[in-house]
Design a protein around this motif. Structure first.
Motif, PDB file in Angstrom:
ATOM      1  N   GLN A  34       0.723  -1.130   0.021  1.00 22.26           N
ATOM      2  CA  GLN A  34       0.028  -0.167  -0.052  1.00 22.26           C
ATOM      3  C   GLN A  34       0.929   1.248   0.061  1.00 22.26           C
ATOM      4  O   GLN A  34       0.659   2.227  -0.725  1.00 22.26           O
ATOM      5  N   HIS A  35       1.666   1.295   0.977  1.00 22.94           N
ATOM      6  CA  HIS A  35       2.759   2.594   0.938  1.00 22.94           C
ATOM      7  C   HIS A  35       3.307   2.630  -0.250  1.00 22.94           C
ATOM      8  O   HIS A  35       3.366   3.959  -0.859  1.00 22.94           O
ATOM      9  N   ASP A  36       3.830   1.482  -1.088  1.00 22.02           N
ATOM     10  CA  ASP A  36       4.765   1.662  -2.107  1.00 22.02           C
ATOM     11  C   ASP A  36       3.803   2.254  -3.421  1.00 22.02           C
ATOM     12  O   ASP A  36       4.314   2.864  -4.569  1.00 22.02           O
ATOM     13  N   VAL A  37       2.500   1.950  -3.148  1.00 18.20           N
ATOM     14  CA  VAL A  37       1.555   2.119  -4.337  1.00 18.20           C
ATOM     15  C   VAL A  37       1.211   3.770  -4.158  1.00 18.20           C
ATOM     16  O   VAL A  37       1.142   4.466  -5.066  1.00 18.20           O
ATOM     17  N   ILE A  38       0.880   3.906  -2.967  1.00 13.71           N
ATOM     18  CA  ILE A  38       0.598   5.452  -2.613  1.00 13.71           C
ATOM     19  C   ILE A  38       1.574   6.421  -3.178  1.00 13.71           C
ATOM     20  O   ILE A  38       1.445   7.209  -3.903  1.00 13.71           O
ATOM     21  N   THR A  39       3.053   5.896  -2.735  1.00 17.99           N
ATOM     22  CA  THR A  39       3.950   6.965  -3.049  1.00 17.99           C
ATOM     23  C   THR A  39       4.301   6.915  -4.755  1.00 17.99           C
ATOM     24  O   THR A  39       4.504   8.148  -5.293  1.00 17.99           O
ATOM     25  N   GLY A  40       4.330   5.668  -5.302  1.00 19.66           N
ATOM     26  CA  GLY A  40       4.556   5.532  -6.727  1.00 19.66           C
ATOM     27  C   GLY A  40       3.514   6.134  -7.555  1.00 19.66           C
ATOM     28  O   GLY A  40       3.987   6.920  -8.503  1.00 19.66           O
ATOM     29  N   VAL A 277      -8.070   7.336 -11.401  1.00 25.33           N
ATOM     30  CA  VAL A 277      -8.483   5.995 -10.720  1.00 25.33           C
ATOM     31  C   VAL A 277      -8.369   5.940  -9.286  1.00 25.33           C
ATOM     32  O   VAL A 277      -7.532   6.748  -8.789  1.00 25.33           O
ATOM     33  N   HIS A 278      -8.941   5.049  -8.514  1.00 26.92           N
ATOM     34  CA  HIS A 278      -8.857   5.195  -7.245  1.00 26.92           C
ATOM     35  C   HIS A 278      -8.169   3.836  -6.653  1.00 26.92           C
ATOM     36  O   HIS A 278      -8.255   2.791  -7.015  1.00 26.92           O
ATOM     37  N   ALA A 279      -7.490   4.047  -5.355  1.00 24.64           N
ATOM     38  CA  ALA A 279      -6.674   2.989  -4.895  1.00 24.64           C
ATOM     39  C   ALA A 279      -6.263   3.358  -3.572  1.00 24.64           C
ATOM     40  O   ALA A 279      -6.212   4.742  -3.351  1.00 24.64           O
ATOM     41  N   CYS A 280      -6.436   2.409  -2.606  1.00 21.48           N
ATOM     42  CA  CYS A 280      -5.866   2.653  -1.200  1.00 21.48           C
ATOM     43  C   CYS A 280      -6.676   3.869  -0.675  1.00 21.48           C
ATOM     44  O   CYS A 280      -6.137   4.729   0.022  1.00 21.48           O
TER      45      CYS A 280
END
Ligand code: TRP
Length: 335
Positions: A34-40, A277-280
């Motif tokens: 989750q952290h890496d996707v939000i940051t990325g 797009v939505h995520a986290c």
């Protein structure tokens, strides 16, 4: 173990299948993904680390990539391992422990195990837990004389090797040109850490893909059946599944290009349109043609790789190459 006494880096030891000497799980938790996707996805130039390709479906798609006619690295490297297995076995010596970084389905190491009856131990390390467990159990059953201890972890994180490795001479096994998926400075750092972990007297067998004709490289990452595209796009489906994402994979397309200046294949997911797009629980905007950079695959020359290995604290012992100079396999000693 009571929850309070566990911190995020302590491994857990689940029920160990009988054929394994150990199964240690450093638990790759959902928080890190989750952290890496939000940051990325929040970055000015969107990027997601390639290690997240390898969920169960991704691991299967990757095996399919390795069997593609356009993807020359796997069959070339396997042929090199077969042709030089006896010599490699002699370099491993008696009662060594092989440590494989990012082992996937464990097909390549079987070539070495079959040729090295004196091997004492084998430690496969991989991020894909169920895939690792199934592959390690099957390999251990086929090699009852070898002490097999599996470790589920991101192989770049610091881990303590299990006893099967601690009391033997250790030799790393790092095939598939995975070293090329690091930025050169991270490749250097990884090799340095590995040299320290393997210890003086240890060694490393490493496969490195070579610089070559741009069209051969391009085709290897843009196969005609679209398996590589499916593999790249699966990352979006994984975000949907695990992080409540709303990606429409068909609104993105796979692209792999050869960047000659940086000597690397770059893999991207390109937005086919402007979209949100939505995520986290967050929202990410994409402009038309905006990309998510998902992987680099650096290509080396033999001399360039040798210099890198030596800088990292290895002495270069041997290199083997196919007749067309497509791929190289190296034996390094920890200096
Ligand atoms: N280490 C492999 C490489 O760089 C990984 C790989 C091959 C890969 N094909 C891929 C990664 C396609 C992502 C997509 O060649």
């Amino acid at each position: 173990m009571p929850r309070e006494t566990r911190d995020t880096v302590s491994p857990t030891v689940p029920d160990i299948p009988e054929v394994l000497a150990d199964f240690i799980d450093y638990g790759h938790d959902a928080d890190t993904f989750q952290h890496d996707v939000i940051t990325g996805l929040g970055a000015a130039r969107k990027a997601i680390p390639p290690k997240y390709f390898y969920d169960e479906r991704g691991s299967r798609l990757f095996d399919a990539i390795c069997a593609l006619p356009e993807y020359y690295p796997t069959r070339t490297e396997v042929a090199l391992l077969r042709a030089h297995a006896a010599e490699i076995a002699a370099l491993l010596g008696s009662d060594a422990c092989l440590v494989e970084f990012g082992c996937g389905s464990l097909t390549k190491v079987r070539v070495l195990l079959d040729a090295a009856p004196d091997l004492g131990g084998f430690i496969p390390i991989d991020i894909s837990r169920e895939h690792l467990l199934a592959s390690a159990v099957s390999l251990a059953a086929d090699h009852p004389g070898v002490e097999v201890a599996a470790v589920c972890a991101d192989f770049t994180q610091p881990i303590t090797l299990p006893p099967a490795a601690a009391r033997r001479r250790r030799v790393g096994f790092f095939p598939g040109s995975t070293i090329g998926n690091f930025e050169p400075r991270d490749a250097l750092a990884f090799l340095r850490t590995a040299a320290r972990q393997l210890g003086t007297g240890g060694g490393m067998v490493i496969g490195v893909d070579l610089v070559k004709d741009a069209e051969v490289l391009r085709a290897a990452y843009n196969d005609s059946r679209g398996v590589t595209a499916a593999f790249n796009l699966n990352l979006l489906s994984r975000i949907n599944r695990e992080l409540s994402g709303s990606f429409e994979p068909r609104h993105f397309r796979h692209e792999a290009v050869w960047n000659a200046d940086d000597s690397r294949i770059e893999m991207h997911l390109i937005s086919r349109r402007a979209q949100r797009v939505h995520a986290c629980g967050r929202s990410f905007a994409f402009a038309e043609a905006e990309t998510i950079h998902t992987e680099n695959s650096y290509k080396y020359t033999v001399e360039g790789f040798k210099a890198l290995a030596e800088q990292a604290g290895f002495a270069h012992r041997r290199v083997w190459m196919d007749g067309d100079g497509l791929f190289s396999l190296h034996y390094l000693d920890v200096a």
